[in-house]
Design a protein around this motif. Sequence first.
Motif, PDB file in Angstrom:
ATOM      1  N   THR A 192       1.246   5.564   0.654  1.00 30.49           N
ATOM      2  CA  THR A 192       0.616   6.710   1.315  1.00 30.49           C
ATOM      3  C   THR A 192       0.170   7.736   0.300  1.00 30.49           C
ATOM      4  O   THR A 192       0.815   7.936  -0.727  1.00 30.49           O
ATOM      5  N   ASP A 193      -0.988   8.392   0.592  1.00 27.97           N
ATOM      6  CA  ASP A 193      -1.513   9.425  -0.290  1.00 27.97           C
ATOM      7  C   ASP A 193      -0.914  10.773   0.079  1.00 27.97           C
ATOM      8  O   ASP A 193       0.056  10.849   0.856  1.00 27.97           O
ATOM      9  N   ILE A 206      -2.582   5.793   4.887  1.00 29.53           N
ATOM     10  CA  ILE A 206      -3.142   4.609   4.228  1.00 29.53           C
ATOM     11  C   ILE A 206      -4.248   4.103   5.148  1.00 29.53           C
ATOM     12  O   ILE A 206      -4.021   3.911   6.351  1.00 29.53           O
ATOM     13  N   TYR A 257       0.856  -1.183   0.000  1.00 28.87           N
ATOM     14  CA  TYR A 257       0.000   0.000   0.000  1.00 28.87           C
ATOM     15  C   TYR A 257       0.892   1.232   0.000  1.00 28.87           C
ATOM     16  O   TYR A 257       2.004   1.196   0.540  1.00 28.87           O
TER      17      TYR A 257
END
Length: 740
Positions: free
Chosen positions: A50-51, A56, A48
Amino acid sequence: MTVEFTNAPLGGLLIKKMDAVTKEPLSDVTFKVTDIKGAVVGESNGEYRTDETGTIYIPQLVGGFIVQEIKTKDGYILDNTAKTTYIEKGRVYSMEFFNQPENSFVIQKLDGETKAPLADATIKVTTVDDQFIGQYTTDESGFITIAGLKPGTYKVQELKAPEGYNLDNTVKLVHLKQNEPQKLELYNYKKAALIIYKVDKNTQEPLEGAKFKVTEIDGTYVGDYITGTDGRITVPTLEPGWYVVTETAAPNGYNIDDVPSKNVQVKSGSPVTVKFENDKNATLRIEKTDIVTGEPMENVEFSIVRDDGKTYGKYYTDKRGEINLEYMFPAGTYLIRETNTRKGYALDTNVRKVTLDWGDDKLIEWENYPLASIRIEKIDKENDEPMANVTFELFDPNKKSLGTYKTDAKGRIELNDMFLGGTTYYLKEETPEGYLPQEGYLAVETRWGKTTYVDIENEPIMGKVQIHKTAADNNPITGTLKGDGLKGAKFTIYDADGKKVDVLTTDSKGYAESDWLRYGEYTMKETTSPLYFLLSDETIHFEIVNDGETVEIERTNQSTLLKTNVEKSGYKETMGGSVIRYDIYNIQNQSMVPLENFYLHESLPADAAYITRLFTGTFNQNLNYTIYYKTNKTGTFRVLKDNLFTDRVYEIDCTKGLMAGEYITDIKFDFGTVDVGFREVERPFLYCKTYDNLPNGYQFTNRAEVGGTYEMQKVTAEDTFTTKIYAPTIDRGKLPKTGY
């Protein structure tokens, strides 16, 4: 039937990535997430990113998971330390990760053996010439990040190690270059641990509650400790070296170790165990009962002493008559004494010797004899009444005095639970006043646990009184001569408290004798005198002192004087048809006793005059009286006025309410009973009218009488006054002849 199914929502995981210096969020950092068994989460092989907010969010998770950074953002140092979390249903868990910028100076603190990060280590940083840069503390990942340092050489030194670790204060030199991040790893090693283990010597079971003191070999104090339920004490974070472990108190019911102190060498990196063993103390039980009833005896005191003189204190039996001293005594010989027993029991003075071994449980049975009681009851033989305040002295079998006691209001002395059974005691009475003495000692036999009842009667001193009543003078009414015995005199006898105890009446010879009277002082009052003799007001005092005596008393009575008096005055001469006045005075009871039926009677001859008006006068005693009248037409008295008061003067018209030709000729005052000295204050008087036709020289007598009765003896007095009619003759001369 309805079956309901409910579902709890699954949890979630929120991962946050931030700059370790500015705490700003970091995007484009890749993490790998697996469950606790290593299975990847999601559809991208568990990866995943991170934005823009540096986060996340992974929903629908429950259970244990491992999160690890696998790729960081350009310009930052990768931190691939794996972290584990456990997610419960319905809850979202947050995990924070930090990255150090590449142009920074990073210090990380690690466990020297496991290489795990260590938080809370304090680090000081200075320049090479000791200019202070700062003092820092490692975070939970073991990191310290210092940004903005100029290229050069710096000193790094640990000031405080994490809890449980040894301090490494060696100074480290670090060379920083332009735009090249520098990371320094520092290591700490755990301090050594000491384990103290306490067990039962026989069973090897762990023992809770043992107390120990730990010092360094030079005596420096380390601490005091108590074993837990597992019998262990763990003393962590000790510096390597030699220590002294001393047992200061054994667990309840155990004896302290024979070798209470042991020396132990503690080495770095691995714990060392030292074992102590305790012997279990012996148990002693005492059971106390009543030898007669077998009932348990509470609150009996015992003392226990070891044969070497050590005292173990005093103990008391409970409601079940027991003393249970569990695990209190080391092996040895003990002496048990009964030091105080319950009230009402004999103390057992025998000493019991008991030998105890480690772990013994011994029962000692002990019995007591209940003490005997004595109850004395003192009774008056004459009236069977209890006798209070009678003193007795009590003696032991050797006739040594044990004390004196007095009977209570019920005539009793209750000596409860005071005496040995099967023993003879003695009583001696202090004779109470007014009673015949009791001679010698009275023997009383006692029995264990029983009451011996002793009933003792006392015979009171009794005597009589005899009164002889004689005449003080000759009595003209009865004909009794001076010195003659007088019959019918009544006397009442009172005791010292004023209570009437007897009534006497003299016989024909003037004698009267009482019943038996008890010892003491008495008074006697004459309540009724002999007929026609005066009542004596004397209070006669006498005493009964000696048993069987008769106290003789002589007294006399004076004769009763019965006498009344009345006088009257009026007109000595009057004319027919005239109104005249008569006064009545010196109306007296001159007797020495009150008179009953006392009256005043005023009478006119019916053929000469009649009463027209009456003024009653007043009298010196407060009485109500009635006035009666009789007329020339009647032979009986009728009420003229009643309910009259002696302190008022009444004016009474004696002409009203009569028939034609009827006149009042008699007036009678009825006073009832009058006391000695009765007389008028204002004299009564009356007005009379003579008849018109009475001849000259006619005389008529007006009579006044007073009287009363005493003991059926009537006494009267009267006075008269005579009035003469004066009728003058008129000489009219010689009448002339007429008719010529």
